[in-house]
Write a protein that holds these residues in place. Structure first.
Motif, PDB file in Angstrom:
ATOM      1  N   MET A 139       0.847  -1.190   0.000  1.00 38.32           N
ATOM      2  CA  MET A 139       0.000   0.000   0.000  1.00 38.32           C
ATOM      3  C   MET A 139       0.880   1.237   0.000  1.00 38.32           C
ATOM      4  N   SER A 140       0.665   2.164  -0.941  1.00 35.40           N
ATOM      5  CA  SER A 140       1.464   3.377  -1.037  1.00 35.40           C
ATOM      6  C   SER A 140       1.106   4.325   0.105  1.00 35.40           C
ATOM      7  N   PRO A 141       1.997   5.316   0.418  1.00 38.91           N
ATOM      8  CA  PRO A 141       1.673   6.279   1.478  1.00 38.91           C
ATOM      9  C   PRO A 141       0.354   7.010   1.231  1.00 38.91           C
ATOM     10  N   ASP A 142       0.091   7.343  -0.055  1.00 34.70           N
ATOM     11  CA  ASP A 142      -1.155   8.051  -0.369  1.00 34.70           C
ATOM     12  C   ASP A 142      -2.372   7.161  -0.121  1.00 34.70           C
ATOM     13  N   GLU A 143      -2.274   5.880  -0.506  1.00 37.46           N
ATOM     14  CA  GLU A 143      -3.379   4.944  -0.265  1.00 37.46           C
ATOM     15  C   GLU A 143      -3.590   4.731   1.228  1.00 37.46           C
ATOM     16  N   ARG A 144      -2.484   4.625   1.969  1.00 38.09           N
ATOM     17  CA  ARG A 144      -2.599   4.451   3.426  1.00 38.09           C
ATOM     18  C   ARG A 144      -3.268   5.668   4.060  1.00 38.09           C
ATOM     19  N   ARG A 145      -2.916   6.880   3.565  1.00 40.95           N
ATOM     20  CA  ARG A 145      -3.538   8.089   4.094  1.00 40.95           C
ATOM     21  C   ARG A 145      -5.048   8.063   3.870  1.00 40.95           C
ATOM     22  N   LEU A 146      -5.468   7.685   2.650  1.00 44.15           N
ATOM     23  CA  LEU A 146      -6.901   7.609   2.362  1.00 44.15           C
ATOM     24  C   LEU A 146      -7.586   6.554   3.226  1.00 44.15           C
ATOM     25  N   SER A 147      -6.911   5.416   3.441  1.00 49.48           N
ATOM     26  CA  SER A 147      -7.485   4.376   4.297  1.00 49.48           C
ATOM     27  C   SER A 147      -7.634   4.877   5.729  1.00 49.48           C
ATOM     28  N   ASP A 148      -6.615   5.598   6.224  1.00 49.79           N
ATOM     29  CA  ASP A 148      -6.703   6.165   7.574  1.00 49.79           C
ATOM     30  C   ASP A 148      -7.902   7.099   7.688  1.00 49.79           C
ATOM     31  N   GLU A 149      -8.056   7.975   6.681  1.00 51.56           N
ATOM     32  CA  GLU A 149      -9.171   8.917   6.706  1.00 51.56           C
ATOM     33  C   GLU A 149     -10.510   8.177   6.628  1.00 51.56           C
ATOM     34  N   ALA A 150     -10.566   7.134   5.792  1.00 50.28           N
ATOM     35  CA  ALA A 150     -11.805   6.364   5.655  1.00 50.28           C
ATOM     36  C   ALA A 150     -12.190   5.684   6.964  1.00 50.28           C
ATOM     37  N   VAL A 151     -11.196   5.132   7.677  1.00 53.17           N
ATOM     38  CA  VAL A 151     -11.482   4.486   8.955  1.00 53.17           C
ATOM     39  C   VAL A 151     -11.976   5.512   9.971  1.00 53.17           C
ATOM     40  N   ARG A 152     -11.352   6.693   9.996  1.00 50.89           N
ATOM     41  CA  ARG A 152     -11.801   7.729  10.939  1.00 50.89           C
ATOM     42  C   ARG A 152     -13.259   8.111  10.674  1.00 50.89           C
ATOM     43  N   TRP A 153     -13.587   8.221   9.371  1.00 54.66           N
ATOM     44  CA  TRP A 153     -14.969   8.549   9.047  1.00 54.66           C
ATOM     45  C   TRP A 153     -15.902   7.398   9.432  1.00 54.66           C
ATOM     46  N   ARG A 154     -15.456   6.146   9.197  1.00 58.16           N
ATOM     47  CA  ARG A 154     -16.302   4.990   9.523  1.00 58.16           C
ATOM     48  C   ARG A 154     -16.582   4.927  11.013  1.00 58.16           C
ATOM     49  N   VAL A 155     -15.561   5.238  11.831  1.00 60.41           N
ATOM     50  CA  VAL A 155     -15.743   5.261  13.283  1.00 60.41           C
ATOM     51  C   VAL A 155     -16.677   6.397  13.683  1.00 60.41           C
ATOM     52  N   ARG A 156     -16.446   7.575  13.103  1.00 61.34           N
ATOM     53  CA  ARG A 156     -17.213   8.753  13.499  1.00 61.34           C
ATOM     54  C   ARG A 156     -18.686   8.649  13.088  1.00 61.34           C
ATOM     55  N   LEU A 157     -18.944   8.074  11.923  1.00 58.78           N
ATOM     56  CA  LEU A 157     -20.313   8.022  11.414  1.00 58.78           C
ATOM     57  C   LEU A 157     -21.241   7.161  12.269  1.00 58.78           C
ATOM     58  N   GLN A 158     -20.669   6.236  13.050  1.00 55.19           N
ATOM     59  CA  GLN A 158     -21.529   5.409  13.896  1.00 55.19           C
ATOM     60  C   GLN A 158     -21.622   5.937  15.323  1.00 55.19           C
ATOM     61  N   ALA A 159     -21.019   7.119  15.569  1.00 52.75           N
ATOM     62  CA  ALA A 159     -21.073   7.719  16.902  1.00 52.75           C
ATOM     63  C   ALA A 159     -22.443   8.335  17.157  1.00 52.75           C
ATOM     64  N   GLU A 160     -22.910   8.239  18.385  1.00 51.87           N
ATOM     65  CA  GLU A 160     -24.227   8.768  18.727  1.00 51.87           C
ATOM     66  C   GLU A 160     -24.268  10.298  18.698  1.00 51.87           C
ATOM     67  N   ASP A 161     -23.112  10.947  18.922  1.00 48.21           N
ATOM     68  CA  ASP A 161     -23.088  12.411  18.949  1.00 48.21           C
ATOM     69  C   ASP A 161     -22.643  13.024  17.625  1.00 48.21           C
ATOM     70  N   LEU A 162     -22.766  12.266  16.523  1.00 46.29           N
ATOM     71  CA  LEU A 162     -22.429  12.787  15.198  1.00 46.29           C
ATOM     72  C   LEU A 162     -23.293  14.012  14.884  1.00 46.29           C
ATOM     73  N   THR A 163     -22.651  15.096  14.404  1.00 49.18           N
ATOM     74  CA  THR A 163     -23.389  16.323  14.097  1.00 49.18           C
ATOM     75  C   THR A 163     -23.716  16.403  12.612  1.00 49.18           C
ATOM     76  N   ASP A 164     -24.683  17.259  12.279  1.00 48.55           N
ATOM     77  CA  ASP A 164     -25.038  17.482  10.873  1.00 48.55           C
ATOM     78  C   ASP A 164     -23.853  18.055  10.109  1.00 48.55           C
ATOM     79  N   GLU A 165     -23.091  18.925  10.753  1.00 47.65           N
ATOM     80  CA  GLU A 165     -21.924  19.515  10.104  1.00 47.65           C
ATOM     81  C   GLU A 165     -20.883  18.449   9.768  1.00 47.65           C
ATOM     82  N   GLU A 166     -20.681  17.493  10.674  1.00 46.90           N
ATOM     83  CA  GLU A 166     -19.744  16.408  10.409  1.00 46.90           C
ATOM     84  C   GLU A 166     -20.224  15.545   9.252  1.00 46.90           C
ATOM     85  N   ARG A 167     -21.512  15.268   9.202  1.00 48.81           N
ATOM     86  CA  ARG A 167     -22.040  14.472   8.095  1.00 48.81           C
ATOM     87  C   ARG A 167     -21.845  15.185   6.763  1.00 48.81           C
ATOM     88  N   ARG A 168     -22.056  16.503   6.746  1.00 48.04           N
ATOM     89  CA  ARG A 168     -21.825  17.264   5.512  1.00 48.04           C
ATOM     90  C   ARG A 168     -20.349  17.229   5.131  1.00 48.04           C
TER      91      ARG A 168
END
Length: 329
Positions: free
Chosen positions: A1-30
């Motif tokens: 996995m290239s550094p750029d691909e790893r960066r995108l995967s890191d960001e995707a995981v952060r979003w996946r974790v955040r999207l299932q949080a109970e305190d997710l805001t409308d601004e975060e979803r946007r």
């Protein structure tokens, strides 16, 4: 996995974790929707992580449902999704688990304190070492740390630890445990000691494992190269088993706060839960110890494991001065 691909995967995981949080805001979803619109590669990275996440959840949901409904796994039908995945799926899952490990280090890592890192029963610790590597300790574990200009030496004196190693080819990273040594340059691996041996499981990269004192019948140079999704076990006497595919879901469960069992004998399950229990757990009946158990439980709630076992196998337990005895009804 290239550094750029790893960066995108890191960001995707952060979003996946955040999207299932109970305190997710409308601004975060946007913000997430804006992130996915940046390119096809962003959308593909999230789709890949989301798919892996669902695959990891599927076996857990199934085995827990079996326990909840009171089905004795030995008599149950073969589950539609097996915890013992084929090797490509194991390696794919290891990528996600490695990324999640990075999130844990970022959120909870603490600076290294010279000398020893230790945990009590039911406790965890995460320490960032002077070279940027990280050691995570499971329950009831002890690691000593020695860094010089020429070497990085750690000794797992007891228990289980996960190592995320910063790459320094000129300064080897070696972990000694239970009569053997694990050498790595830049990788992630788990080392666990128990009463009859040590198991090394590689999450990412490759390590070299060698017993400190191989048996007289073995060549002095005996060693094993262990890659991602593989594990090897060796004994204090110097014997070493063959390298085999690892069940990463079970091995790395403690990093997610889980105990994962797939048709394990009750005796083995109790020994595992006992690592997190403040006292001792005993199962007096040999027949009871042979019952097969499947389930996913929280490491921080051993009482819930005992309650589930009581419900499933119609057992009862007796507590006496820190000792928990599991009995038939």
């Amino acid at each position: 996995m290239s550094p750029d691909e790893r960066r995108l995967s890191d960001e995707a995981v952060r979003w996946r974790v955040r999207l299932q949080a109970e305190d997710l805001t409308d601004e975060e979803r946007r913000s997430f929707e804006e992130w996915t619109r940046r390119s096809d590669r962003h959308r593909a990275a999230y789709a890949r992580i989301d798919s892996l996440w669902r695959d990891l959840d599927a076996p857990s949901r199934h085995v827990w449902e079996e326990v909840r409904r009171g089905v004795e796994p030995a008599d149950a039908a073969v589950p539609p999704v097996s915890l013992r995945w084929k090797r490509p799926a194991l390696i794919a899952a290891s990528v996600l688990l490695a990324v999640l490990a990075g999130l844990w280090v970022m959120d909870f890592g603490e600076p290294w304190t010279p000398g020893l890192v230790r945990t009590a029963r039911g406790e965890y610790a995460s320490r960032i070492l002077p070279d940027g590597s990280t050691v995570h300790l499971n329950t009831d574990s002890v690691v000593s740390v020695e860094f010089t200009d020429q070497k990085r030496r750690l000794v797992l004196k007891r228990g289980e630890a996960w190592f995320s190693v910063a790459s320094e080819p000129a300064r080897p990273f070696a972990v000694e445990a239970g009569g053997g040594t694990v050498r790595a340059i830049g990788t992630e691996f788990n080392v666990r000691q128990d009463h009859d041996g040590t198991t090394v499981t590689v999450i990412e990269g490759t390590v070299e494992v060698s017993p400190s004192a191989p048996p007289a019948s073995s060549p002095p140079s005996v060693r094993a190269s262990v890659g991602a999704g593989e594990q090897v076990r060796y004994s204090r006497s110097g014997g070493m088993d063959k390298v085999v595919p690892a069940d990463l879901v079970q091995v790395t469960g403690w990093r997610r706060g889980q105990l994962v069992f797939d048709l394990k004998p009750l005796g083995d399950v109790v020994e595992e839960v006992d690592r997190y229990w403040p006292g001792r757990i005993l199962v007096l009946s040999p027949d009871l110890r042979r019952h097969r158990v499947s389930g996913v439980f929280k490491t921080g709630d051993p009482d819930a494991v005992v309650h589930a076992l009581e419900t499933t196998f119609q057992m009862k337990s007796l507590k006496v001065a820190g000792l928990l005895i599991i009995l038939y009804q």
